[in-house]
Design an enzyme around this catalytic site. Structure first.
Site, PDB file in Angstrom:
ATOM      1  CE  LYS A 169      -4.064   2.151   2.286  1.00 59.77           C
ATOM      2  NZ  LYS A 169      -3.647   3.452   1.971  1.00 59.77           N
ATOM      3  CD  GLU A 206      -1.688   5.705  -3.971  1.00 65.43           C
ATOM      4  OE1 GLU A 206      -2.961   5.521  -4.384  1.00 65.43           O
ATOM      5  OE2 GLU A 206      -1.708   6.180  -2.738  1.00 65.43           O
ATOM      6  NE  ARG A 250     -10.479   8.875  -2.980  1.00 68.70           N
ATOM      7  CZ  ARG A 250     -10.600   8.171  -1.932  1.00 68.70           C
ATOM      8  NH1 ARG A 250      -9.579   7.622  -1.546  1.00 68.70           N
ATOM      9  NH2 ARG A 250     -11.731   7.996  -1.033  1.00 68.70           N
TER      10      ARG A 250
END
Ligand code: ATP
Length: 570
Positions: free
Chosen positions: A259, A310, A280
């Site tokens: 992540k 990302e 987003r």
């Protein structure tokens, strides 16, 4: 259709907070709209005139709206501003002002919805010299013909603050009710239709199109497809505390990837080879990221695609990854972009693909989507790569991978269901995140207070709110976490600059602001508290991040606060 008819519906929607009632009001309205060739009115119901994916903005400030009101009513700016200070809601100000408009200023002819749409659609197109005057004249033309009630909703629409409370769920259900005869259908068929409407929206991000297709039937809804170049809402994930629970949620084996602590980008390539990058929040940030455009062209082998990824910033000298705050300034930057590309380079880690070579991959199992990512991306360090991942069913391996992620300076890991489809816009359990325990909430600032002493002139104390459907509920005040000096990221000065244009009411040192600025708050505990209308208060809150990439629909809900409260009690 007359604008007054639409305003009657606005009024009814505003008066009825119940979701069921709102759905019935709206479905009656949509039934009348069916086959009218005026499906565009659905945008006005949303308080817009363009589809959700469009970034066009009216660019109307409160000040300009007041000027237009003054022009249309013959009442001075000064008087209107005074009223605004008293009432707070500019829509109400518009309504009262137009009620009292000077004799002699008669309205010319009834306002039609078409006229409103026409004028509003022209606003974003205006540029260059004389823009303000032209905008003023387009708005005052509408206001001159508007009744006081119509003025209220017109001004609210212009300021993108309609407040009639039509959320996505209400729109979806109203479309279903208006376009399909539910009484004649089985439960399962109804569910299929509801899902069909939602899916068509997820792919198109356009309620008008969905409504038109729904009017024609389910098969038309099912034909709606993704289009590279048009933004799609990203899929969101749930949180688990342990790897074991993670496995329970996503199944074994699963894919586990790092992540990364950056910000989400959807990278699109259309048939002409043109690359577009969306956040987003569906903002188009292509111009701000010429580096991503280059990586997508050079290192991704495919004719067309939509990649979910990302973007993480790193120090160009030390190659050390930077926290989100550092890159965030690249998102809004309009000038000297090339300079910033060098100072704050970013690396892209791709973790999903939803469109590939002319075909939607939303329904393909994740394992197949991942295979494509690995096939088409040429890994290029500090430029673009597939997210670092393993596939395992073993807790030990998963734990080692988690340790590896933390040691590499990443935020944690994501665990993903290998068989799952991609659901745009949904927070589903197809993936979960695991990160070290830290109590964190994303909240919105709704009030602020001017500081004293060496903090004079700056807004230094902020009232935070969580969300309960369309309402914002206070949950605490925060004034720490920020620096006096302007440094990378967060300072009082910077926050003050961002909050000032949002002020809607001032009283003494306190100001009320439009709920827009989202911040991440770290805190020690949650207590139940009668002080705030959420019923909860945060202990020792501290601002850690400004989330310009978040909108108020992304913030923590009251329900989530309640869950956190229960969890922390344990
Ligand atoms: P957080 O505040 O913890 O980042 P969030 O509210 O941004 O969470 P979540 O859906 O809960 O959103 O967590 C997933 C987010 O983490 C994504 O929105 C994405 O920006 C980021 N992310 C980083 N690496 C990955 C990855 N490998 N897979 C999916 N998302 C990732």
């Amino acid at each position: 259709m007359l604008y007054s008819q639409l305003c009657e519906t606005y009024e009814e929607l505003e008066k009825n907070p119940s979701r069921l009632k709102k759905t019935s009001i709206l479905s009656d309205f949509l039934t009348k709209l069916k086959n009218s060739n005026q499906a565009e009115i659905i945008y006005l119901i949303q308080g817009r005139v363009f589809p959700d994916y469009s970034e066009k903005e009216f660019g109307i400030s409160e000040k300009l709206a007041i000027k237009a009101l003054s022009k249309a009513s013959g009442i001075s700016d000064k008087l209107i501003i005074e009223k605004w200070k008293k009432l707070g809601d500019i829509g109400q100000v518009a309504e009262e002002t137009m009620k009292n408009k000077k004799q002699g200023i008669l309205f010319s002819h009834p306002l039609t919805v078409k006229k409103v749409l026409d004028n509003l659609k022209k606003l974003p197109e205006l540029e260059g010299k004389g823009t303000i005057e032209k905008k003023l004249s387009l708005i005052s033309e509408l206001l001159t013909s508007a009744t006081s009630k119509e003025s209220k909703y017109l001004v609210r629409t212009l300021l993108q603050d309609l407040r009639v409370g039509v959320a996505e769920g209400v729109l979806r259900e109203s479309i279903v009710d208006a376009c399909f005869n539910k009484e004649k259908l089985e439960k399962e068929e109804i569910k299929k239709i509801i899902d069909g409407v939602q899916e068509a929206y997820d792919k198109s991000t356009d309620w008008k199109l969905v409504f038109e297709q729904a009017c024609k039937g389910l098969s038309y809804l099912e034909k709606t497809s993704l289009e590279p170049g048009k933004p799609v809402k990203v899929m969101l994930f749930l949180k688990e505390d342990t790897i074991e629970k993670g496995f329970e949620r996503v199944g074994r084996p699963c894919l586990i990837d790092f992540k990364y602590d950056g910000f989400r980008v959807m990278i699109n390539k259309d048939e002409k080879g043109s690359i577009k990058i969306f956040t987003r929040r569906l903002d188009n940030v292509t111009a701000q990221f010429p580096d991503i455009v280059e990586f997508a062209k050079k290192y991704v082998k495919a004719k067309t695609f939509i990649l979910d990824a990302e973007a993480v910033g790193f120090d160009p000298k030390t190659k050390i990854y930077q926290p989100f705050q550092a890159v965030s300034q690249r998102i809004k930057r309009k000038y000297h972009i090339e300079k910033l590309v060098k100072e704050l380079p970013i690396e892209i880690s791709v973790f999903d693909i939803i469109y590939y070579n002319g075909k939607s991959f939303l329904k393909e199992p994740y394992k197949e989507r991942r295979k494509i990512i690995e096939k088409i991306i040429t890994t290029s360090s500090y430029k673009i790569k597939a997210s670092e991942a393993i596939i395992t069913d073993n807790i030990k391996d998963a734990e080692n991978f988690y340790k590896k992620a933390i040691a590499a300076g990443e935020e944690g890991i994501m665990m993903k269901n290998l068989e799952a489809p991609y659901k745009p816009g949904a927070r589903v359990g197809y993936g979960i995140k695991i990160k070290p325990e830290e109590n964190e909430l994303d909240l919105v600032i709704i009030k602020a207070e001017y500081g004293t002493g060496k903090r004079v002139g700056w807004l230094t104390s902020y009232t935070l709110a969580c969300r309960d459907k369309n309402k914002f509920l206070e949950i605490g005040k925060v004034s720490t976490g920020l620096k006096e000096k302007t440094e990378l990221g967060l300072s009082f000065k910077e926050l003050t600059k961002k909050l000032k244009p949002l002020i809607i009411k001032e009283s003494g040192r306190e100001v009320e602001v439009k709920p827009k600025l989202v911040v991440t708050i770290v805190y020690q505990n949650i207590q139940s508290s009668p002080t705030y209308n959420s019923g909860y208060a945060l202990r020792f809150p501290r601002i850690t991040r400004l989330r310009l990439d978040r909108s108020t629909s992304d913030i923590t809900t009251l329900n989530e606060v309640e869950k956190e409260f229960e969890r922390l009690k344990r």
